[in-house]
Design a protein around this motif. Sequence first.
Motif, mmCIF file in Angstrom:
data_model
loop_
_atom_site.group_PDB
_atom_site.id
_atom_site.type_symbol
_atom_site.label_atom_id
_atom_site.label_comp_id
_atom_site.label_asym_id
_atom_site.label_seq_id
_atom_site.Cartn_x
_atom_site.Cartn_y
_atom_site.Cartn_z
ATOM 1 N N ASP A 104 -32.533 23.644 13.686
ATOM 2 C CA ASP A 104 -33.944 23.868 13.363
ATOM 3 C C ASP A 104 -34.082 24.118 11.861
ATOM 4 O OD1 ASP A 104 -32.977 26.422 12.999
ATOM 5 O OD2 ASP A 104 -34.104 27.336 14.631
ATOM 6 N N ASN A 105 -35.264 24.516 11.434
ATOM 7 C CA ASN A 105 -35.508 24.749 10.005
ATOM 8 C C ASN A 105 -34.564 25.798 9.427
ATOM 9 O OD1 ASN A 105 -37.966 23.097 10.326
ATOM 10 N ND2 ASN A 105 -38.528 23.978 8.370
ATOM 11 N N VAL A 114 -28.808 17.622 -0.670
ATOM 12 C CA VAL A 114 -29.777 16.521 -0.502
ATOM 13 C C VAL A 114 -29.523 15.782 0.813
ATOM 14 C CG1 VAL A 114 -30.544 14.314 -1.454
ATOM 15 C CG2 VAL A 114 -30.231 16.264 -2.972
ATOM 16 N N LYS A 115 -28.240 15.686 1.219
ATOM 17 C CA LYS A 115 -27.920 15.038 2.503
ATOM 18 C C LYS A 115 -28.520 15.822 3.667
ATOM 19 C CE LYS A 115 -23.583 12.657 1.361
ATOM 20 N NZ LYS A 115 -22.103 12.697 1.528
ATOM 21 N N VAL A 116 -28.393 17.164 3.594
ATOM 22 C CA VAL A 116 -28.982 18.014 4.649
ATOM 23 C C VAL A 116 -30.496 17.847 4.654
ATOM 24 C CG1 VAL A 116 -29.318 20.369 5.488
ATOM 25 C CG2 VAL A 116 -27.099 19.691 4.563
ATOM 26 N N LYS A 117 -31.085 17.773 3.474
ATOM 27 C CA LYS A 117 -32.544 17.594 3.367
ATOM 28 C C LYS A 117 -32.956 16.283 4.050
ATOM 29 C CE LYS A 117 -36.016 16.147 0.052
ATOM 30 N NZ LYS A 117 -36.259 15.664 -1.316
ATOM 31 N N MET A 134 -41.370 26.293 2.382
ATOM 32 C CA MET A 134 -41.253 26.989 1.105
ATOM 33 C C MET A 134 -39.785 27.273 0.754
ATOM 34 S SD MET A 134 -43.136 28.446 -1.339
ATOM 35 C CE MET A 134 -44.723 28.948 -0.708
ATOM 36 N N TYR A 135 -39.009 27.733 1.759
ATOM 37 C CA TYR A 135 -37.616 28.102 1.516
ATOM 38 C C TYR A 135 -36.775 26.872 1.154
ATOM 39 C CZ TYR A 135 -39.302 32.315 3.779
ATOM 40 O OH TYR A 135 -40.048 33.429 4.091
ATOM 41 N N SER A 136 -37.034 25.749 1.825
ATOM 42 C CA SER A 136 -36.282 24.510 1.546
ATOM 43 C C SER A 136 -36.484 24.093 0.091
ATOM 44 C CB SER A 136 -36.741 23.375 2.464
ATOM 45 O OG SER A 136 -37.046 23.816 3.751
ATOM 46 N N ILE A 193 -34.968 23.494 -5.679
ATOM 47 C CA ILE A 193 -35.379 23.620 -7.087
ATOM 48 C C ILE A 193 -34.413 24.529 -7.839
ATOM 49 C CG2 ILE A 193 -37.193 24.500 -8.628
ATOM 50 C CD1 ILE A 193 -39.203 23.646 -6.338
ATOM 51 N N HIS A 194 -34.079 25.663 -7.225
ATOM 52 C CA HIS A 194 -33.154 26.599 -7.870
ATOM 53 C C HIS A 194 -31.786 25.961 -8.065
ATOM 54 C CE1 HIS A 194 -30.782 30.544 -8.018
ATOM 55 N NE2 HIS A 194 -31.505 30.479 -9.121
ATOM 56 N N GLY A 195 -31.335 25.194 -7.055
ATOM 57 C CA GLY A 195 -30.038 24.516 -7.148
ATOM 58 C C GLY A 195 -30.010 23.485 -8.262
#
Length: 596
Positions: free
Chosen positions: A376-377, A397-400, A412-414, A419-421
Motif C-alpha cells: 500500500d502507500n 524512482v523504480k518504487v515510485k 505528500m510523503y512520497s 524531492i529531499h532525496g
Amino acid sequence: MANFASANREALIAQSICGAVLKGNWRNILKHKIDSGLLTSAITTQVISELSSCSGYGGPSLSWSFFTWTDSFPTSKHSLQSSWKMILILTKHKHFKTAHHLLDKLSQRELLSSPLVLRSLLGGVSEDPEVLSHVFSWLIISYAKSGMINDSIEVFEQIKNCGLKPHLQACTVLLNSLVKQRLTDSVFKIFKKMVKLGVVANIHLYNVLVHACSKSGDPEKAEKLLSEMEEKGVFPDLFTYNTLISVYCRKSMHFEALSVQDRMQRSGVAPDIVTYNSLIHGFSREGRMREATRMFREIKGVVTANHVTYTTLIDGYCRMNDIDEALRLREVMESRGFVPGVVTYNSILRKLCEDGRIREANRLLSEMSEKKIEPDNITCNTLINAYCKVGDMVSAVKVKKKMVDSGLKLDMYSYKALIHGFCKVLELDNAKQEMFSMVEKGLSPGYSVFSWLVDGLYNQNKIDEIVKLPEEFENRGLCVDVAVYRGLIRRVCKFERVDYAKVLCDSMEKKGVMGDSVIYTSMAYACWRTGKVTEASALFDVMYNRRLMVNLKLYKSLSASYAGDNEVLRFFWSHVGDRCLISKSILREMNRSEVL
C-alpha cells in the motif's frame, strides 16, 4: 366565490368517483375521466382519502389499488400532495413496507427536506401526530443513511418546531451519521434538542454518544455519560466499555483504562479480544512492552488472540528497536494459523529501513509478492524514503513507478521524500520536476520543500535560479500564490540575501500578490541581523500601514529558527513591540520566556 365553486365541483367529482369504485368494475367507467384530464391531483387526493375510510370495502387497500391504477396512465402522474396522503394512509393502517417504499420513491423525486415543502406537508394535514412522527422518522433515517446529513437535520428541525417527537431509531441513526462525519459538536447539540422533545435514550443511543466522545478524544465527557446511564438505569454493555477503554488508551491514560476493565468485569461484562487489543495497543505504541506482554499472557484462557493482537505487538517491538523479537513473533503468528497482512509487513519493513537493512527489506518485499500481499502507500513510501536517505534515487524512482503502475497515488510523503532525496544528491532539476508534479496534483509543497531547493541552488551558486522559480511555475500554468513567495523569501532571508528577497518581493507585488506578516517580518529580521536597521524600519512601516501583525505562531517560529541569536532577537522583538506590531498577550509570553 369562484374558488368555492371550484372546490364544490371537485368534491362532487370525487364523490361520483368513489361511488363508481365502490360499485365495482370501476376501471372501465373511470378511464374516460383520466383520458379527458378531469382527474386532477386535488380530486385524486380526496378520492384516496374517502376510500380509506370505507372499511367495509377494504379501506386502505382500495385506496392503494386506485392510487396504483391511476399512476399507470401517462397523463395521470401523482403529485406530491396525493403521494403524501397515500403514505399517511398506509402508515396509519400499518402497511409499513408499502408506505416506506413509496416514501423512498417520493424522496428521490421531490426535495422533501426543503423547509417550504416540509412546512406544507406538516401544516396541510390534520393527521395523527404518531403517524406523522413515524413517516418523518423514516425520512430522517433515509437521508442519514444516504449520507445527506444536512437534509436529515433539516427534517428533524422542522418536526421539532411542530412539537413532533422522532422515533428513537431515527435519533440513533441521525446521531451516528454525525459521528461518522466527526461532527461531534453537532451530535451533542442535537441530542439536547431530542431530550427536550421527550426522547428517552436507550443503550444504543448512549453508545453513539460515547462513540462521539471517542472520536473527539474526550474521556471526561464519556465518563459523565457513563454516570448518567447508571443513574437512569441504562446499563453499559461491551461496546460502551470497549469504547471508553479505547479513548483512555489513545490518551495514554492507562491506569484509567485498566480501571474501566476492572469495572466492566465487576459489572458482569466479560472482556473480549477488542478490549485486550485496545489495552495492548495503548502500551505498545508507547514502547511499554512489558505491560503489553503481560496483557497478552492474560488473554490465554479468556479469549483467543487474533491477527490484530500479533500485529500490534510486532509493531510495538519494532518501535522499541527489538526487530529480532518482532520477527520471532511473526513466526509464532503464522504457526497459529494467522496470515500477516500488509500492516504487519509495514511495521517490520519500516524498522528494517530505519536500521539501513535495505537488503533484508527487499527480501521481505519479495516475500510479500510471493504471498500475493499487495503493498500500500505506506509500504511504498517507506521504501522510497529509505532509498532517498541513502541516495539511491534509481531504486526510489523504480518504487515510485511500481506504485503508480499498481494504481496507488503519490501523496505528500512520497513527493517530499523524492524531492529531499534529489536535493541531497544535487539532482535539482529532478527535484523541481517532482515539486511541480506535486503542485499539479493539488498538494502544497510547504516550507521544507522550498528550503531544500533553495539550499541546493544556493550551495551550487545558482541563486539567480531561485528568483526564477515563480516564473517556472507560471510557465507550467501553475498558480503562484503567496505561499510560494513566502517559502522562497523565508529561506533566502536565512542566508541573509536581502537583495534577492527584495527582488522576489517586488516581483510578487507587481503580480498583485500581497505579502503577509511572515514575509515582511522575515525580511525585516534579515535586515536587522545584517545591520540594515533603516531598511528594517521601512518594512515595519509597510506592516503597520497594512495592519500586518506578528502573531504567537510567527513569534515562536522565527525565534526557533534563529535560536542562537538571543541578544539580536531580544532587541528585534522589543522594537517590533514599540512599533505596535505585536499584541500585548505575545509580549507577556516573551517576558515569561525571558524569566524562564
